[in-house]
Design an enzyme around this catalytic site. Structure first.
Site, PDB file in Angstrom:
ATOM      1  N   HIS A  73      -6.438   6.255  -7.935  1.00 17.13           N
ATOM      2  CA  HIS A  73      -5.322   6.044  -7.006  1.00 17.13           C
ATOM      3  C   HIS A  73      -4.031   6.683  -7.526  1.00 17.13           C
ATOM      4  O   HIS A  73      -3.114   5.976  -7.935  1.00 17.13           O
ATOM      5  CB  HIS A  73      -5.136   4.544  -6.785  1.00 17.13           C
ATOM      6  CG  HIS A  73      -4.114   4.174  -5.770  1.00 17.13           C
ATOM      7  ND1 HIS A  73      -3.749   4.990  -4.723  1.00 17.13           N
ATOM      8  CD2 HIS A  73      -3.368   3.026  -5.648  1.00 17.13           C
ATOM      9  CE1 HIS A  73      -2.821   4.388  -4.003  1.00 17.13           C
ATOM     10  NE2 HIS A  73      -2.581   3.196  -4.542  1.00 17.13           N
ATOM     11  N   LYS A  91     -10.618   2.313  -5.786  1.00 15.81           N
ATOM     12  CA  LYS A  91     -11.143   1.482  -6.864  1.00 15.81           C
ATOM     13  C   LYS A  91     -11.873   2.301  -7.925  1.00 15.81           C
ATOM     14  O   LYS A  91     -11.691   2.074  -9.124  1.00 15.81           O
ATOM     15  CB  LYS A  91     -12.093   0.426  -6.262  1.00 15.81           C
ATOM     16  CG  LYS A  91     -12.749  -0.479  -7.279  1.00 15.81           C
ATOM     17  CD  LYS A  91     -11.738  -1.394  -7.937  1.00 15.81           C
ATOM     18  CE  LYS A  91     -12.320  -2.072  -9.151  1.00 15.81           C
ATOM     19  NZ  LYS A  91     -12.500  -1.166 -10.305  1.00 15.81           N
ATOM     20  N   CYS A 101       2.573   4.446  -1.192  1.00 18.02           N
ATOM     21  CA  CYS A 101       1.204   4.953  -1.384  1.00 18.02           C
ATOM     22  C   CYS A 101       0.696   5.731  -0.176  1.00 18.02           C
ATOM     23  O   CYS A 101      -0.341   6.387  -0.261  1.00 18.02           O
ATOM     24  CB  CYS A 101       0.259   3.796  -1.677  1.00 18.02           C
ATOM     25  SG  CYS A 101       0.793   2.730  -3.025  1.00 18.02           S
TER      26      CYS A 101
END
Length: 387
Positions: free
Chosen positions: A334, A330, A84
């Site tokens: 993402h 959130k 990520c």
């Protein structure tokens, strides 16, 4: 070393782009970035691409050759993978290349097209390859399960509560409601978060970031050329990276991320700042526990107090420290390999007073924090204006 400047940015809205492709999303982001910097494709001397898992998500490897030429940028291209944190690592590589004198300017792209995998179980498995495939994914421990272990350990050690974690989600959805590029632009209540279904106890659905598609791009150049492209460049004042064990069981304390601490020290030392100098920060809130731990590890509050710090409103927009004014992972979304570049773009707009209703009023120093996996990798960048 001459400072590195960001002179243009571009991105897609984050969401579920079923009607578009990985290359189509990057075309949008690149064209916007080139236009933003008023730069011609032929002036781009190199391209660096952050993407976690296009081979699994899209059955497409070798995307360094796929993306640049398709968008009219025929510079040498390199893909960077760090789970990520791929986007942030790609930016670091570009900075090093320019700083070393190999190039004067570069295009940095982050992209992930996750919804090409229809089965959510396949998406979970693809993401799980960023954990220890032998000792974690191989025995059924998905990322919700791993972060649930971290959350439970934090609750046990420090007495943190579900209400405290829920406050992180509420605050980030509040901010996301003000971001036109966010995947979720709807506020949520504490009750909604706490009563959402259990994913991996104690993690609830609304403690989790979503599956997302998106592409983001920035144009970077050396300081001496920055004003050629824009009157308001944003400078990278410091950068740092940290690495830790990939598996949770190999770490002495799973309520902290040593990679974050190492990256913060390097970046802050390079920028010659302290935690108290930071005006706002984009942190990696893949799960609410991740934001809580990060608040503590960066030093915004004492260890074990991150949840309370959030519940008391200290991380809200224009409070003690504005945390995730974009809405964070959130609410903003993402798209894993692109997340780090989306964070950078948020800071770029904030420092140039272009963030609209979510504008941070104290905006001299902005920071991005981007992790890979359960915190085995971390990249921290510090940004400032040229004035």
């Amino acid at each position: 070393m001459e400072k590195i400047a960001i002179v243009g940015v571009g991105n897609t809205k984050i969401g579920e782009w079923y009607e578009n492709s990985l290359r189509g999303l990057t075309d949008i982001a690149i064209s916007k970035a080139l236009e933003s910097a008023n730069i011609e494709p032929k002036e781009i001397e190199s391209t660096f691409i952050g993407s976690m898992s296009s081979g699994i998500f899209n059955q497409q490897e070798h995307i360094s050759a796929l993306i640049g030429p398709h968008s009219g940028v025929n510079a040498p291209a390199l893909r960077v993978e760090s789970a990520c944190a791929s986007g942030s690592q790609a930016l670091r590589v570009a900075m090093m290349a320019i700083g070393a004198g190999y190039y004067d300017s570069a295009l940095v792209i982050g992209v992930e097209k996750m919804t090409d995998l229809i089965d959510i179980g396949d998406v979970t498995t693809a993401l799980g390859t960023a954990s220890d495939s032998l000792w974690e994914l191989g025995v059924g421990a998905t990322f919700p399960a791993l972060f649930a272990l971290m959350m439970r350990a934090h609750m046990h050690k420090y007495g943190s509560t579900l209400e405290e974690f829920a406050s992180v989600a509420v605050k980030n959805h509040d901010n996301g409601s003000l971001n036109p590029d966010a995947q979720f632009r709807k506020k949520v209540t504490m009750d909604t978060v706490m009563n959402s279904r259990v994913i991996a106890d104690p993690i609830r659905l609304f403690d989790c970031s979503p599956v997302s598609d998106g592409a983001a791009a920035v144009i970077v150049t050396k300081e001496s050329l920055a004003k050629k492209y824009t009157d308001d460049p944003v400078y990278i004042a410091g950068t740092g990276a940290g690495t830790d064990h990939i598996a949770l069981h190999q770490r002495p304390d799973i309520t902290t991320m040593e990679s974050t601490k190492r990256a913060v020290k390097t970046a802050f030392d390079m920028a010659k700042i302290k935690t108290k100098d930071v005006d706002f920060v984009e942190v990696h809130d893949c799960f609410t526990i991740a934001e809580v731990i990060t608040l503590e590890d960066i030093g915004f509050c004492k260890k074990g107090q991150g949840g309370k710090f959030s519940l008391e409103g200290e991380t809200a927009l224009n409070s003690k420290i504005s945390v995730n004014p974009s809405g964070g992972l959130k609410a903003k979304g993402h798209p894993v390999g692109a997340t780090g570049i989306y964070q950078v773009i948020e800071v770029f707009h904030q420092l140039r007073n272009e963030a609209g209703k979510r504008q941070v009023t104290n905006n001299n120093i902005g920071v991005t924090h981007n992790i890979g996996g359960s915190g085995a990798t971390c990249v921290v960048n510090v940004f400032s204006r040229g004035d």
